[in-house]
Write an enzyme that holds these catalytic residues in place. Structure first.
Site, PDB file in Angstrom:
ATOM      1  N   LYS A 111       6.916   6.308   9.689  1.00  0.00           N
ATOM      2  CA  LYS A 111       5.551   6.718  10.056  1.00  0.00           C
ATOM      3  C   LYS A 111       5.556   7.595  11.300  1.00  0.00           C
ATOM      4  O   LYS A 111       4.813   8.561  11.383  1.00  0.00           O
ATOM      5  CB  LYS A 111       4.653   5.498  10.260  1.00  0.00           C
ATOM      6  CG  LYS A 111       4.326   4.823   8.933  1.00  0.00           C
ATOM      7  CD  LYS A 111       3.287   3.744   9.106  1.00  0.00           C
ATOM      8  CE  LYS A 111       3.000   3.073   7.761  1.00  0.00           C
ATOM      9  NZ  LYS A 111       2.229   1.846   7.902  1.00  0.00           N
ATOM     10  N   LYS A 195       9.126   4.751  -3.271  1.00  0.00           N
ATOM     11  CA  LYS A 195       8.169   3.655  -3.458  1.00  0.00           C
ATOM     12  C   LYS A 195       6.770   4.169  -3.795  1.00  0.00           C
ATOM     13  O   LYS A 195       6.338   5.171  -3.240  1.00  0.00           O
ATOM     14  CB  LYS A 195       8.114   2.840  -2.158  1.00  0.00           C
ATOM     15  CG  LYS A 195       7.388   1.537  -2.258  1.00  0.00           C
ATOM     16  CD  LYS A 195       7.151   0.929  -0.881  1.00  0.00           C
ATOM     17  CE  LYS A 195       6.008   1.596  -0.169  1.00  0.00           C
ATOM     18  NZ  LYS A 195       5.526   0.925   1.030  1.00  0.00           N
ATOM     19  N   LYS A 198       0.041   4.046  -1.343  1.00  0.00           N
ATOM     20  CA  LYS A 198      -1.378   4.427  -1.256  1.00  0.00           C
ATOM     21  C   LYS A 198      -1.540   5.841  -0.749  1.00  0.00           C
ATOM     22  O   LYS A 198      -2.489   6.539  -1.072  1.00  0.00           O
ATOM     23  CB  LYS A 198      -2.085   3.534  -0.212  1.00  0.00           C
ATOM     24  CG  LYS A 198      -2.470   2.167  -0.671  1.00  0.00           C
ATOM     25  CD  LYS A 198      -3.073   1.399   0.520  1.00  0.00           C
ATOM     26  CE  LYS A 198      -3.036  -0.097   0.238  1.00  0.00           C
ATOM     27  NZ  LYS A 198      -2.931  -0.923   1.428  1.00  0.00           N
TER      28      LYS A 198
HETATM   29  P1  TYM Z   1       0.262  -3.107   2.477  1.00  0.00           P
HETATM   30  O1  TYM Z   1      -1.217  -3.128   2.679  1.00  0.00           O
HETATM   31  O2  TYM Z   1       0.987  -1.823   2.628  1.00  0.00           O
HETATM   32  O3  TYM Z   1       0.612  -3.649   1.034  1.00  0.00           O
HETATM   33  C1  TYM Z   1       0.054  -4.852   0.527  1.00  0.00           C
HETATM   34  C2  TYM Z   1       1.086  -5.585  -0.306  1.00  0.00           C
HETATM   35  O4  TYM Z   1       1.509  -4.768  -1.396  1.00  0.00           O
HETATM   36  C3  TYM Z   1       2.924  -4.681  -1.409  1.00  0.00           C
HETATM   37  N1  TYM Z   1       3.314  -3.367  -1.935  1.00  0.00           N
HETATM   38  C4  TYM Z   1       4.177  -3.188  -2.943  1.00  0.00           C
HETATM   39  N2  TYM Z   1       4.862  -4.061  -3.702  1.00  0.00           N
HETATM   40  C5  TYM Z   1       5.671  -3.554  -4.664  1.00  0.00           C
HETATM   41  N3  TYM Z   1       5.807  -2.219  -4.899  1.00  0.00           N
HETATM   42  C6  TYM Z   1       5.124  -1.313  -4.157  1.00  0.00           C
HETATM   43  N4  TYM Z   1       5.253  -0.014  -4.386  1.00  0.00           N
HETATM   44  C7  TYM Z   1       4.260  -1.788  -3.124  1.00  0.00           C
HETATM   45  N5  TYM Z   1       3.458  -1.171  -2.217  1.00  0.00           N
HETATM   46  C8  TYM Z   1       2.898  -2.161  -1.495  1.00  0.00           C
HETATM   47  C9  TYM Z   1       3.334  -4.848   0.048  1.00  0.00           C
HETATM   48  O5  TYM Z   1       4.677  -5.253   0.171  1.00  0.00           O
HETATM   49  C10 TYM Z   1       2.359  -5.911   0.500  1.00  0.00           C
HETATM   50  O6  TYM Z   1       2.818  -7.188   0.143  1.00  0.00           O
HETATM   51  N6  TYM Z   1       2.236  -4.968   6.667  1.00  0.00           N
HETATM   52  C11 TYM Z   1       1.520  -5.318   5.460  1.00  0.00           C
HETATM   53  C12 TYM Z   1       0.217  -6.015   5.702  1.00  0.00           C
HETATM   54  C13 TYM Z   1       0.279  -7.260   6.540  1.00  0.00           C
HETATM   55  C14 TYM Z   1       0.827  -8.502   6.130  1.00  0.00           C
HETATM   56  C15 TYM Z   1       0.612  -9.386   7.222  1.00  0.00           C
HETATM   57  C16 TYM Z   1       1.465  -8.940   4.979  1.00  0.00           C
HETATM   58  C17 TYM Z   1      -0.173  -7.404   7.800  1.00  0.00           C
HETATM   59  N7  TYM Z   1      -0.008  -8.695   8.211  1.00  0.00           N
HETATM   60  C18 TYM Z   1       1.048 -10.712   7.173  1.00  0.00           C
HETATM   61  C19 TYM Z   1       1.878 -10.278   4.923  1.00  0.00           C
HETATM   62  C20 TYM Z   1       1.685 -11.130   6.009  1.00  0.00           C
HETATM   63  C21 TYM Z   1       1.226  -4.034   4.697  1.00  0.00           C
HETATM   64  O7  TYM Z   1       1.129  -2.993   5.253  1.00  0.00           O
HETATM   65  O8  TYM Z   1       0.959  -4.225   3.378  1.00  0.00           O
END
Ligand code: TYM
Length: 331
Positions: A111, A195, A198
């Site tokens: 990022k 990957k 979004k």
């Molecule tokens: P975020 O919002 O980017 O994504 C949400 C969840 O979706 C999963 N994910 C994927 N899984 C498989 N293939 C993909 N291409 C893919 N893209 C996204 C992510 O792994 C996630 O589980 N840092 C986290 C948010 C967060 C969080 C937390 C998660 C903040 N605090 C505490 C767990 C516990 C994030 O940015 O997820």
């Protein structure tokens, strides 16, 4: 009964990757475990957000959490910023972390690179992991169901918890990551070695949970594959078709072996049509429920009750932490 915590950023429309890699799995825990599912809006503001859009995204995500089948009588669903303990423990975790370990996080490096030089990299991108650690540790979490891209974040959460425990006394449980065997990393439909995300600028790369059926069909039909026209699972040499098989496998609950047998002698065209139909069948009822919830007062009631319930547990952990660190008068 284990404690489950996970969060999703309200930073755009939810992708099929978010759903299959993480959110779909959330419903599997709700009958047997103590579950907390969070809308991590304070993580979303680590990059600039339009306030109106952010608020709309928060509501959309809350409605989607319900629409995929989470039952608010069984799980605690809440907005991160409505439980002040997250930011408070987040700060404490930041003071335990070192610049070096935060700079080594691959998501930070990716990022930060997009932002250019230090003067334009938001500091929140660097301190993102300690806030995420706080999210998880406040609830004495056993398991964090997430996609594979969050692995490093869970590792640093464990490191910070351990550091606190050894400095101040046993306080935090060390959480473990839960990823899906197939589907922990759903790839872009256009660049299957990358990957699914979004923020992809190629609109064909990412199907969204709220896409219209025609859009889903178009995206799947145009998904990159190879020219062999034979369906078998080989991530290395057939990344495109293997990714589509992973999606099919998660949606239809079939192993990749079963899919190979089912499509023996059949070509990509038919497979893609069936896959698109399977996605449409899955997303249609989710979309219907989403529209019921998104503008309802019911949604507000769920979020208000969720924040109160989460705060109760979070406050107990924070109280102990502040006492042990000498920040507060009593425990
Ligand atoms: P975020 O919002 O980017 O994504 C949400 C969840 O979706 C999963 N994910 C994927 N899984 C498989 N293939 C993909 N291409 C893919 N893209 C996204 C992510 O792994 C996630 O589980 N840092 C986290 C948010 C967060 C969080 C937390 C998660 C903040 N605090 C505490 C767990 C516990 C994030 O940015 O997820």
């Amino acid at each position: 009964m284990a404690v489950i915590f996970s969060g999703v950023q309200p930073s755009g429309t939810i992708t099929l990757g978010n759903f299959l890699g993480a959110m779909k799995n959330f419903t599997n825990y709700q009958n047997e475990h103590e579950c907390y599912f969070c809308i991590v809006n304070q993580h979303a503001i680590t990059v600039p957000q339009d306030p109106k859009q952010l608020w709309a995204n928060i509501r959309n995500l809350a409605a989607l959490y319900l629409a995929i089948g989470l039952d608010p009588d069984k799980v605690t669903l809440f907005i991160q910023s409505e439980v002040a303990e997250h930011a408070k423990l987040g700060w404490i975790m930041t003071t335990l972390a070192t610049i070096g370990e935060l700079e080594r996080m691959t998501q930070y490096k990716d990022k930060a690179q997009r932002h250019g030089s230090g003067d334009s990299i938001p500091a929140g991108l660097l301190t993102y992991p300690p806030l995420m650690a706080a999210d998880i540790l406040l609830y004495q979490t056993d398991y964090v169901p997430v996609g594979d891209d969050q692995r490093q974040h869970i590792e640093i959460t464990r490191d910070l918890a351990q550091r606190f425990n050894s400095r101040y006394g046993e306080t935090f449980k060390l959480p473990a990551i839960h990823t899906r065997e197939v589907g922990a990393r759903i790839m872009s439909l256009q660049e299957p070695k990358k990957k699914m995300s979004k923020s992809d600028t190629n609109s064909l790369a990412t199907p969204y949970l709220l896409d219209e059926p025609e859009t889903i069909l178009k995206k799947i039909k145009r998904a990159q594959t190879d020219s062999e026209n034979k369906i078998y699972y080989d991530r290395e040499n057939k990344a495109g078709i293997s990714n589509l098989m992973a999606i099919y496998s998660l949606i239809k609950d079939k192993s990749t072996d079963e899919i190979e047998q089912l499509y023996e002698g059949k070509g990509y065209g038919q497979f893609k049509n069936d896959l698109a139909e399977a996605i449409i069948e899955t997303t249609r009822p989710i979309q219907e429920r989403y529209h019921e919830f998104v503008h309802s007062d019911y949604l507000d009631q769920i979020l208000t009750a969720g924040a109160a319930k989460a705060a109760q547990k979070a406050a107990a952990t924070l109280k102990k932490v502040e006492y042990l660190m000498g920040l507060s008068r009593n425990c």
